[in-house]
Design a protein around this motif. Sequence first.
Motif, PDB file in Angstrom:
ATOM      1  N   GLY A  84      -4.605  45.139 -42.674  1.00 42.60           N
ATOM      2  CA  GLY A  84      -4.150  43.761 -42.520  1.00 42.60           C
ATOM      3  C   GLY A  84      -4.801  43.130 -41.308  1.00 42.60           C
ATOM      4  O   GLY A  84      -5.987  43.290 -41.074  1.00 42.60           O
ATOM      5  N   SER A  85      -4.000  42.454 -40.509  1.00 41.68           N
ATOM      6  CA  SER A  85      -4.539  41.870 -39.283  1.00 41.68           C
ATOM      7  C   SER A  85      -3.650  42.264 -38.112  1.00 41.68           C
ATOM      8  O   SER A  85      -2.471  42.571 -38.269  1.00 41.68           O
ATOM      9  CB  SER A  85      -4.615  40.345 -39.389  1.00 41.68           C
ATOM     10  OG  SER A  85      -3.319  39.796 -39.500  1.00 41.68           O
ATOM     11  N   MET A  86      -4.266  42.271 -36.950  1.00 37.73           N
ATOM     12  CA  MET A  86      -3.544  42.617 -35.732  1.00 37.73           C
ATOM     13  C   MET A  86      -4.328  42.089 -34.539  1.00 37.73           C
ATOM     14  O   MET A  86      -5.492  41.724 -34.676  1.00 37.73           O
ATOM     15  CB  MET A  86      -3.344  44.120 -35.636  1.00 37.73           C
ATOM     16  CG  MET A  86      -4.628  44.921 -35.729  1.00 37.73           C
ATOM     17  SD  MET A  86      -4.393  46.693 -35.735  1.00 37.73           S
ATOM     18  CE  MET A  86      -4.056  46.993 -34.019  1.00 37.73           C
ATOM     19  N   SER A  87      -3.678  42.058 -33.392  1.00 39.82           N
ATOM     20  CA  SER A  87      -4.349  41.592 -32.186  1.00 39.82           C
ATOM     21  C   SER A  87      -5.327  42.647 -31.699  1.00 39.82           C
ATOM     22  O   SER A  87      -4.987  43.831 -31.640  1.00 39.82           O
ATOM     23  CB  SER A  87      -3.324  41.297 -31.096  1.00 39.82           C
ATOM     24  OG  SER A  87      -2.437  40.300 -31.527  1.00 39.82           O
ATOM     25  N   GLN A  88      -6.522  42.216 -31.358  1.00 43.92           N
ATOM     26  CA  GLN A  88      -7.586  43.134 -30.946  1.00 43.92           C
ATOM     27  C   GLN A  88      -8.061  42.787 -29.544  1.00 43.92           C
ATOM     28  O   GLN A  88      -8.228  41.621 -29.201  1.00 43.92           O
ATOM     29  CB  GLN A  88      -8.729  43.040 -31.937  1.00 43.92           C
ATOM     30  CG  GLN A  88      -9.866  43.975 -31.649  1.00 43.92           C
ATOM     31  CD  GLN A  88     -10.949  43.894 -32.715  1.00 43.92           C
ATOM     32  OE1 GLN A  88     -10.773  43.325 -33.767  1.00 43.92           O
ATOM     33  NE2 GLN A  88     -12.079  44.484 -32.423  1.00 43.92           N
TER      34      GLN A  88
END
Length: 92
Positions: free
Chosen positions: A82-86
């Motif tokens: 999915g998406s996440m803070s990088q």
Amino acid sequence: MNKYIAGVIQIDTQGDYNENLRVAKELIAEGSDRGAKIVALPENWVYQGHDYLNYAEYMPGGNIFNEMSKLAVKYDIWIHVGSMSQKNEDDP
């Protein structure tokens, strides 16, 4: 033509990083048990909270990357995180 089962996971993400990770791992195992060869997690499943940037991770090398890599090997599946803070190595 090859056919594959895809698992699509929806998580009620909360402000508890460890609980969110535990739930994701449990649902990935369930998807694998049901025959999924690819499992997709939703956006921002890792953590929801006003301090979400405190949970940003390096890619590759962060905890989520490492945990999901281990599960992909263990279950012989593909995992879309999915998406996440990088984090960016160039940021101070």
